[in-house]
Structure formats: C-alpha cells, structure tokens
Design a protein around this motif. Structure first.
Motif, PDB file in Angstrom:
ATOM      1  N   GLY A  37      27.149  55.529 -19.605  1.00  0.00           N
ATOM      2  CA  GLY A  37      26.794  54.117 -19.484  1.00  0.00           C
ATOM      3  C   GLY A  37      27.607  53.233 -20.396  1.00  0.00           C
ATOM      4  O   GLY A  37      28.091  52.167 -19.981  1.00  0.00           O
ATOM      5  N   PHE A  38      27.789  53.669 -21.647  1.00  0.00           N
ATOM      6  CA  PHE A  38      28.485  52.810 -22.612  1.00  0.00           C
ATOM      7  C   PHE A  38      30.000  52.923 -22.519  1.00  0.00           C
ATOM      8  O   PHE A  38      30.699  51.909 -22.407  1.00  0.00           O
ATOM      9  CB  PHE A  38      28.030  53.142 -24.039  1.00  0.00           C
ATOM     10  CG  PHE A  38      28.634  52.252 -25.076  1.00  0.00           C
ATOM     11  CD1 PHE A  38      28.221  50.932 -25.193  1.00  0.00           C
ATOM     12  CD2 PHE A  38      29.641  52.697 -25.917  1.00  0.00           C
ATOM     13  CE1 PHE A  38      28.784  50.085 -26.135  1.00  0.00           C
ATOM     14  CE2 PHE A  38      30.209  51.872 -26.869  1.00  0.00           C
ATOM     15  CZ  PHE A  38      29.776  50.554 -26.976  1.00  0.00           C
ATOM     16  N   VAL A  39      30.519  54.149 -22.586  1.00  0.00           N
ATOM     17  CA  VAL A  39      31.974  54.337 -22.656  1.00  0.00           C
ATOM     18  C   VAL A  39      32.625  54.127 -21.295  1.00  0.00           C
ATOM     19  O   VAL A  39      33.557  53.324 -21.153  1.00  0.00           O
ATOM     20  CB  VAL A  39      32.324  55.736 -23.211  1.00  0.00           C
ATOM     21  CG1 VAL A  39      33.846  55.911 -23.287  1.00  0.00           C
ATOM     22  CG2 VAL A  39      31.703  55.938 -24.591  1.00  0.00           C
ATOM     23  N   GLY A  48      34.436  46.265 -21.677  1.00  0.00           N
ATOM     24  CA  GLY A  48      33.563  45.776 -22.739  1.00  0.00           C
ATOM     25  C   GLY A  48      34.266  45.394 -24.026  1.00  0.00           C
ATOM     26  O   GLY A  48      33.741  44.599 -24.809  1.00  0.00           O
ATOM     27  N   GLN A  49      35.471  45.936 -24.284  1.00  0.00           N
ATOM     28  CA  GLN A  49      36.192  45.607 -25.513  1.00  0.00           C
ATOM     29  C   GLN A  49      36.937  44.278 -25.416  1.00  0.00           C
ATOM     30  O   GLN A  49      37.493  43.804 -26.407  1.00  0.00           O
ATOM     31  CB  GLN A  49      37.176  46.728 -25.856  1.00  0.00           C
ATOM     32  CG  GLN A  49      36.514  48.064 -26.152  1.00  0.00           C
ATOM     33  CD  GLN A  49      35.563  48.001 -27.333  1.00  0.00           C
ATOM     34  OE1 GLN A  49      35.876  47.410 -28.364  1.00  0.00           O
ATOM     35  NE2 GLN A  49      34.386  48.586 -27.181  1.00  0.00           N
ATOM     36  N   ALA A 119      36.286  56.449 -28.609  1.00  0.00           N
ATOM     37  CA  ALA A 119      35.414  56.222 -27.453  1.00  0.00           C
ATOM     38  C   ALA A 119      34.600  54.947 -27.590  1.00  0.00           C
ATOM     39  O   ALA A 119      34.405  54.223 -26.611  1.00  0.00           O
ATOM     40  CB  ALA A 119      34.480  57.427 -27.267  1.00  0.00           C
ATOM     41  N   ILE A 120      34.133  54.662 -28.809  1.00  0.00           N
ATOM     42  CA  ILE A 120      33.247  53.518 -29.013  1.00  0.00           C
ATOM     43  C   ILE A 120      34.016  52.215 -29.236  1.00  0.00           C
ATOM     44  O   ILE A 120      33.646  51.165 -28.706  1.00  0.00           O
ATOM     45  CB  ILE A 120      32.299  53.779 -30.211  1.00  0.00           C
ATOM     46  CG1 ILE A 120      31.485  55.056 -29.983  1.00  0.00           C
ATOM     47  CG2 ILE A 120      31.369  52.593 -30.439  1.00  0.00           C
ATOM     48  CD1 ILE A 120      30.650  55.057 -28.734  1.00  0.00           C
ATOM     49  N   LYS A 121      35.091  52.279 -30.021  1.00  0.00           N
ATOM     50  CA  LYS A 121      35.808  51.059 -30.394  1.00  0.00           C
ATOM     51  C   LYS A 121      37.280  51.047 -30.015  1.00  0.00           C
ATOM     52  O   LYS A 121      37.975  50.079 -30.307  1.00  0.00           O
ATOM     53  CB  LYS A 121      35.671  50.820 -31.901  1.00  0.00           C
ATOM     54  CG  LYS A 121      34.275  50.388 -32.321  1.00  0.00           C
ATOM     55  CD  LYS A 121      33.923  49.011 -31.759  1.00  0.00           C
ATOM     56  CE  LYS A 121      32.554  48.564 -32.180  1.00  0.00           C
ATOM     57  NZ  LYS A 121      32.202  47.220 -31.645  1.00  0.00           N
ATOM     58  N   PRO A 127      35.737  52.157 -39.818  1.00  0.00           N
ATOM     59  CA  PRO A 127      34.808  52.478 -40.916  1.00  0.00           C
ATOM     60  C   PRO A 127      33.463  51.776 -40.834  1.00  0.00           C
ATOM     61  O   PRO A 127      32.556  52.095 -41.610  1.00  0.00           O
ATOM     62  CB  PRO A 127      35.585  52.051 -42.162  1.00  0.00           C
ATOM     63  CG  PRO A 127      36.540  51.006 -41.684  1.00  0.00           C
ATOM     64  CD  PRO A 127      36.916  51.409 -40.287  1.00  0.00           C
ATOM     65  N   GLU A 128      33.315  50.828 -39.904  1.00  0.00           N
ATOM     66  CA  GLU A 128      32.068  50.083 -39.808  1.00  0.00           C
ATOM     67  C   GLU A 128      30.945  50.853 -39.114  1.00  0.00           C
ATOM     68  O   GLU A 128      29.809  50.392 -39.076  1.00  0.00           O
ATOM     69  CB  GLU A 128      32.309  48.765 -39.058  1.00  0.00           C
ATOM     70  CG  GLU A 128      33.272  47.816 -39.742  1.00  0.00           C
ATOM     71  CD  GLU A 128      32.756  47.372 -41.102  1.00  0.00           C
ATOM     72  OE1 GLU A 128      31.566  47.055 -41.200  1.00  0.00           O
ATOM     73  OE2 GLU A 128      33.551  47.362 -42.055  1.00  0.00           O
ATOM     74  N   TYR A 129      31.266  52.031 -38.576  1.00  0.00           N
ATOM     75  CA  TYR A 129      30.254  52.750 -37.788  1.00  0.00           C
ATOM     76  C   TYR A 129      30.610  54.225 -37.763  1.00  0.00           C
ATOM     77  O   TYR A 129      31.704  54.582 -37.333  1.00  0.00           O
ATOM     78  CB  TYR A 129      30.232  52.162 -36.367  1.00  0.00           C
ATOM     79  CG  TYR A 129      29.018  52.497 -35.526  1.00  0.00           C
ATOM     80  CD1 TYR A 129      27.752  52.613 -36.086  1.00  0.00           C
ATOM     81  CD2 TYR A 129      29.149  52.682 -34.157  1.00  0.00           C
ATOM     82  CE1 TYR A 129      26.658  52.897 -35.307  1.00  0.00           C
ATOM     83  CE2 TYR A 129      28.042  52.956 -33.354  1.00  0.00           C
ATOM     84  CZ  TYR A 129      26.804  53.065 -33.945  1.00  0.00           C
ATOM     85  OH  TYR A 129      25.707  53.352 -33.169  1.00  0.00           O
ATOM     86  N   GLN A 130      29.694  55.094 -38.226  1.00  0.00           N
ATOM     87  CA  GLN A 130      29.983  56.529 -38.301  1.00  0.00           C
ATOM     88  C   GLN A 130      29.215  57.288 -37.214  1.00  0.00           C
ATOM     89  O   GLN A 130      28.128  56.879 -36.807  1.00  0.00           O
ATOM     90  CB  GLN A 130      29.596  57.091 -39.679  1.00  0.00           C
ATOM     91  CG  GLN A 130      29.969  56.213 -40.855  1.00  0.00           C
ATOM     92  CD  GLN A 130      31.407  55.744 -40.852  1.00  0.00           C
ATOM     93  OE1 GLN A 130      32.302  56.464 -40.426  1.00  0.00           O
ATOM     94  NE2 GLN A 130      31.655  54.523 -41.314  1.00  0.00           N
TER      95      GLN A 130
END
Length: 258
Positions: A37-39, A48-49, A119-121, A127-130
């Motif tokens: 759903g997200f990636v 989405g980016q 995958a997420i960003k 570094p803002e999200y682990q």
C-alpha cells in the motif's frame, strides 16, 4: 419389532491454534500488505514522493481508486507489528542465548536500514526515521534488563524499560516509544495471558487511533497462540525477508517510474 436407536458419534477436536511460525508468517503477510500500500501504490503508482504529481493523481477517479486500495492495505498492515512484538517477547523468553538473540537483531537492524530508507524515502540514508528492526532490538534490550531485575519491584522494571522507550523516541524508530513499551508489556504480563492480551490491545488501540484503533484486532491472532514453535524452518525467515522485500519493492518502483 423393536427399532434400535442409532447414536451418531462426532469427534470433538479442539482448535490447534497458531504456532509461533504460523504467527510469524501471518505477520509477514500483513506487513507485505502495508508495504504494498505505501511503497508500491502511494510511493509508486501515485508518486507520493512528489507532491505535485501526488495531488494531480488524487484528482482523477483512477487515482482515488488506487488511494482507496492503498488505505485498505495499510489498515490491514497495522495488525503486523503487535504480532511481531509478541513474538519478540516470546523469543526472548525461550531463546537459549539472549545475548546472541539481541546481537542478531542488531545485525539485521543495520542491514535493513538502507533498504528501509530507499523504500520509504527513496534515499540511501535518512536519519529522521529508523526501521522496525531497531524498535525490536530496543524492545529485546529492555526485556534483557528487566529479566536481570526480575527480583526487583515491578516499578523498577518499568522504569528500566522506559529508558529504552526514550531511546526509541529520540532515535525516531518506527513505532517509537510505544512499540518498545508494547514489547516490554508482553514480557511483563508473560504469566497472565488475559492481562497480557488486555494491556497489549489497549496500547495498540491507542497507538493506532488514526486507524480507528485497528491494531488491537491483532490480539485475536495472539489469543490463539498455542505456545509451540511449529515445524516450519523459519528461524531466519523474517530477518532475511524484511530487508529483501524492501529492496525489491524499491527497485520495482524505481524502474517503473523511470
């Protein structure tokens, strides 16, 4: 002539419940739903980016249908983490070597970070999200310390766990302090299944309030855990599958959007 009555006999078989390996597979499939759903949809189909393309896509009927599909999958995916958190607590309780267990989590947390960020960003380093493995690692560390203090008062154990919750918050791990707290609670109430289920469900309902508290439904699966590992050889399945599917999904989006 007398008629003999016929008695029908039914085999009353109790539900076997879920083994640890089956719960692990269920959690992975639910996590796949979330990441599809997200990636693949939000980051891929709906761009989405890129806010401009995202808004343009959502203004079309097709874009709205894709967005609805992504939301449904992400709601389903919310059920994955509570199951994994429960399995981490169980793993810490039953492992023969807790230190080695924690080191294995640490190794794969580091290995998974670049695939997670891509995958997420769509960045090699963010570094803002682990990734979630770091949350599981901190939860296992909390259990390790609580186990050493198990003869101390429960408040001392909770205070110790809160240190690792704070670490998850400051490191900006996926699911953050609440994720580590959930793992600690699963350990704390290990000898009282009803209390474990109720406390865990309340924490998950609060954590997923933006998703209507759907995470609490994960405890329907946990309720039927039978305490057995299972026959499937899945010791390293989640460790390998987690970064592998993330890098695969990133590559799918990257080449589809070129």
């Amino acid at each position: 002539m007398a008629v003999k009555s016929i008695k029908l006999k039914f085999n009353k078989r109790r539900l076997a419940g879920f083994t640890g390996n089956q719960l692990k597979l269920i959690a992975f499939l639910l996590m796949l739903c979330d990441h599809i759903g997200f990636v693949l949809i939000e980051n891929g189909v709906l761009y989405g980016q890129n806010p401009i393309y995202w808004n343009l896509a959502l203004e079309t009927p097709v874009g709205q249908r894709w967005y609805l599909a992504a939301n449904i999958l992400r709601y389903m995916g919310r059920l994955a983490f509570p199951i994994v958190a429960f399995l981490i607590a169980e793993g810490c309780l039953h492992t023969k070597n807790l230190r080695r267990y924690i080191l294995r989590l640490a190794l794969f947390a580091v290995i998974s970070e670049v695939p997670f960020d891509l995958a997420i960003k769509f960045r090699m380093w963010y570094p803002e999200y682990q990734n979630t493995m770091f949350t599981l690692l901190l939860g296992a560390c909390a259990i390790g310390c609580m186990d050493r203090l198990k003869k101390k008062h429960v408040l001392v154990q909770m205070l110790t766990a809160s240190v690792f919750c704070g670490a998850a918050y400051f490191l900006k791990c996926d699911y953050g302090a609440v994720g580590v707290a959930l793992i600690a609670v699963m350990y704390l109430f290990r000898s009282d299944r009803n209390a474990q289920l109720m406390a865990g469900a309340l924490i998950c309902a609060a954590e997923s309030y933006t998703y209507c508290g759907i995470e609490a439904l994960a405890f329907l699966f946990i309720r039927f855990y039978n305490g057995k590992r299972g026959d499937m050889p899945m010791k390293y399945f989640f460790y390998i599958a987690y970064p592998a599917h993330l890098i695969l999904f990133y590559l799918m989006v990257y080449f589809a959007n070129r």
